[in-house]
Design a protein around this motif. Structure first.
Motif, PDB file in Angstrom:
ATOM      1  N   ILE A 144       0.801  -1.082   0.027  1.00 16.25           N
ATOM      2  CA  ILE A 144       0.157   0.007   0.062  1.00 16.25           C
ATOM      3  C   ILE A 144       0.920   1.466  -0.006  1.00 16.25           C
ATOM      4  O   ILE A 144       1.887   1.583   0.768  1.00 16.25           O
ATOM      5  CB  ILE A 144      -0.915   0.042   1.181  1.00 16.25           C
ATOM      6  N   SER A 145       0.697   2.302  -1.117  1.00 20.80           N
ATOM      7  CA  SER A 145       1.702   3.263  -0.864  1.00 20.80           C
ATOM      8  C   SER A 145       0.763   4.512  -0.481  1.00 20.80           C
ATOM      9  O   SER A 145      -0.589   4.661  -0.753  1.00 20.80           O
ATOM     10  CB  SER A 145       2.024   3.489  -2.473  1.00 20.80           C
ATOM     11  N   VAL A 146       1.483   5.652   0.249  1.00 25.49           N
ATOM     12  CA  VAL A 146       0.796   6.851   0.647  1.00 25.49           C
ATOM     13  C   VAL A 146       1.669   7.867   0.403  1.00 25.49           C
ATOM     14  O   VAL A 146       2.872   7.783   0.373  1.00 25.49           O
ATOM     15  CB  VAL A 146       0.897   6.431   2.280  1.00 25.49           C
ATOM     16  N   GLN A 147       1.212   8.823  -0.247  1.00 24.56           N
ATOM     17  CA  GLN A 147       1.901  10.150  -0.663  1.00 24.56           C
ATOM     18  C   GLN A 147       1.153  11.328  -0.072  1.00 24.56           C
ATOM     19  O   GLN A 147      -0.047  11.342  -0.042  1.00 24.56           O
ATOM     20  CB  GLN A 147       2.145  10.271  -2.178  1.00 24.56           C
ATOM     21  N   ARG A 148       1.827  12.617   0.037  1.00 28.73           N
ATOM     22  CA  ARG A 148       1.388  13.943   0.511  1.00 28.73           C
ATOM     23  C   ARG A 148       1.447  14.689  -0.505  1.00 28.73           C
ATOM     24  O   ARG A 148       2.534  14.932  -1.237  1.00 28.73           O
ATOM     25  CB  ARG A 148       2.109  14.160   1.819  1.00 28.73           C
TER      26      ARG A 148
END
Length: 584
Positions: A551-555
């Motif tokens: 699972i990838s998370v970016q801001r």
């Protein structure tokens, strides 16, 4: 018969031969024929569809009126065709031929360049360099000072030709060739005698091993048609029979060995003076480069049969689960609004602005602004009028946007579309302006366009964080009928293997588990890559784990600056888009 009489008859025959070959091309062939090497002499484009080959041959004219000299007329030829000689679309060719008789001789060398388009169409150009010469020693009663030969008894010339070929269907070939486009002056004495223009037309229809062809040659306002039929026995060669108003032609070609073939053709003349001649014989040796290549030899592997080993019965009966997610990506969007209000603006004017004008941090507004769904305006009838209330500084500001190519949108309600279109037209023709209307997720959000904001409630800055999507769900599915779990545990871990969030239970796991992107302490996870997996214990007390999936998370940070002023300033280089909000 006396020698003098023999010479006069030879002169007559030579002049006849020279007349029939005055186009400096001694070969008349079908410009659409793929299996005939002679077609390259009349149509350079057909080389695109030929097999790569080289041909060398000669023709003897069989005459019956000359004692002790059966064939005083001789014709030789050579052809080299390389359809892929330059690259996979362009090819080249060289054709040479000569004719020799007691009184007259000529030679011709042609260079061809051809290109294939889309595999079915070919175009070619060629350059002819030719020479014709006369043997003065065999002329009778010729004045040594004759001005015809004052500049010599031979002359070199150059001419140009072109051709097209097409294969609209696998069984049909069409071709057109033209020669001596520039009509070079061929006179020895400088008189106005030009090389006649010549054209060739042809079509070939192939059905199985049978072939039918029609062609025609044009010169000096005369059209000479020809028809032929032929057959191509597999791997043997060809047989062909043709006829025109001057001759009947029979041709045979036999593959000797490997890439070599031998071609023989006989033309039986049909003109009125056939009593003095019995046609011509042509013999040609052809080397086909493509057939000369040896196919690569592949080593045949030894026969190998893998024994069938049935799978472990326990493997078929073991418990298995698969885990999927509704989203494997999270965008954390940080929105920041900074409002810069000119202190010279009166509170009364500021009170006319709505919450929408001053910018709101509300996730309900759509991120994408789309054009009107209604019928478009006819810009030809829209007047290019700008409201007189627009100041000169405001107009200069918009013109600076156009000059710098910054994209600007005029956001307006539907009732103000005509005014927005007038503003857009005022700044055309290279205007970057586009008028659109606000789009909302909910009817309640649309009321913000009319809701006034009290000047005292205006904040100079605001921030908001939005999660997209707001939550996700894990879907758990049993893979086999034997799948069973005494207890289970779904874990989300960081790249370092640290536990971020976990869900657990006894018995079979639920079909769906929702997650709000928060860790064990209730905080939203930070940007990075995470992994999830399902752990369970089956009825035999064996522990299992599913595949680890990421699972990838970016801001994403969005900074918006709203300046409320009577005097707009220049825009910085970091601006991507400008929104101009029109009132009713």
């Amino acid at each position: 018969m006396s020698k003098k009489k023999n010479l006069y008859i030879v002169i007559l025959g030579s002049l006849m031969a020279a007349t029939t070959t005055k186009a400096q091309n001694l070969i008349i062939a079908n410009p659409a024929e793929l299996s005939d090497f002679r077609s390259a002499f009349v149509n350079p484009a057909i080389i695109s569809f030929h097999d790569a080959h080289a041909a060398l041959g000669g023709k003897l004219f069989h005459l019956g009126f000359v004692e002790n000299q059966t064939s005083p007329f001789r014709h030789g030829l050579m052809s080299l065709a390389l359809p892929f000689g330059i690259n996979d679309k362009m090819g080249l060719g060289i054709q040479a031929q000569y004719f020799n008789s007691p009184l007259y001789s000529q030679s011709n060398l042609a260079f061809a360049l051809t290109r294939r388009f889309r595999g079915i169409f070919g175009f070619g150009l060629k350059l002819n360099v030719f020479n014709h010469a006369y043997n003065e020693d065999n002329f009778d009663l010729v004045d040594p000072g004759d001005p015809v030969f004052a500049n010599g008894a031979s002359k070199w010339n150059a001419s140009f030709g072109a051709g097209v070929a097409a294969m609209p269907y696998p069984f049909l070939t069409l071709g057109v060739g033209i020669d001596h486009i520039n009509r070079a002056n061929i006179s020895l004495s400088g008189d106005n005698v030009h090389q006649p223009f010549k054209a060739y037309f042809g079509a070939v229809l192939t059905v199985g091993v049978l072939q039918a062809a029609v062609s025609a040659s044009y010169e000096d306002n005369e059209l000479l048609p020809k028809v032929s039929i032929g057959t191509f026995p597999a791997q043997l060669g060809l047989l062909r029979l043709g006829i025109n108003e001057n001759a009947i032609a029979a041709e045979a070609q036999l593959r000797i060995t490997g890439p070599l073939s031998l071609n023989y053709s006989y033309d039986y003349t049909l003109f009125d003076n056939q009593g003095i001649g019995f046609g011509s014989h042509q013999l040609t040796l052809i080397h086909d480069f493509d057939r000369g290549r040896e196919l690569p030899k592949f080593a045949v592997p030894k026969e190998f049969r893998a024994p069938f080993i049935p799978p472990d019965k326990g493997l078929l009966e073991q418990s298995r689960f698969a885990v999927h997610t509704t989203s494997n990506k999270l965008d954390i969007i940080d929105k920041h609004i900074t409002r810069q209000i000119d202190p010279n603006i009166q509170p009364k004017a500021l009170a006319q602005l709505t919450l929408y004008d001053l910018g709101i941090l509300d996730s309900s507004r759509a991120e994408a602004i789309v054009p009107f769904a209604t019928d478009t305006l006819d810009m030809d009838v829209v007047p290019a009028i700008v409201d007189a209330n627009l100041s000169e500084a405001y107009l200069d500001f918009i013109q600076s946007l156009n000059a710098r190519g910054i994209r600007a949108q005029i956001i307006t309600p539907k009732e103000s579309r005509l005014r927005a279109a007038s503003m857009k037209k005022y700044f055309e023709s290279d205007s970057t302006l586009a008028f659109v209307e606000p789009v909302y997720f909910s009817p309640a959000d649309s009321t913000l366009a009319n809701e006034k904001m009290q000047p005292a409630a205006v904040k100079t800055s605001e921030s908001m964080t939005v999660l997209a999507p707001r939550a996700m769900a894990f879907t758990i599915m049993p893979v086999s009928l034997e799948s069973y779990a005494q207890n289970w545990r779904l874990v989300i871990e960081s790249e370092n293997g640290d536990l971020i969030r976990g869900f657990a239970g006894t018995g079979m796991p639920p079909q769906e588990i929702e997650w709000d992107w928060r860790d064990l302490s209730g905080r939203v996870i930070v940007p990075g890559v995470y992994y999830y997996a399902l752990h369970w214990q089956d009825s035999r007390n064996k522990n299992h784990v599913s595949d680890m999936n990421p699972i990838s998370v970016q801001r994403i940070i969005r900074n918006i600056t709203i300046e409320i002023t009577h005097q707009p300033k220049a825009i910085g280089d970091d601006v991507d888009e400008i929104d101009l909000i029109l009132k009713k």
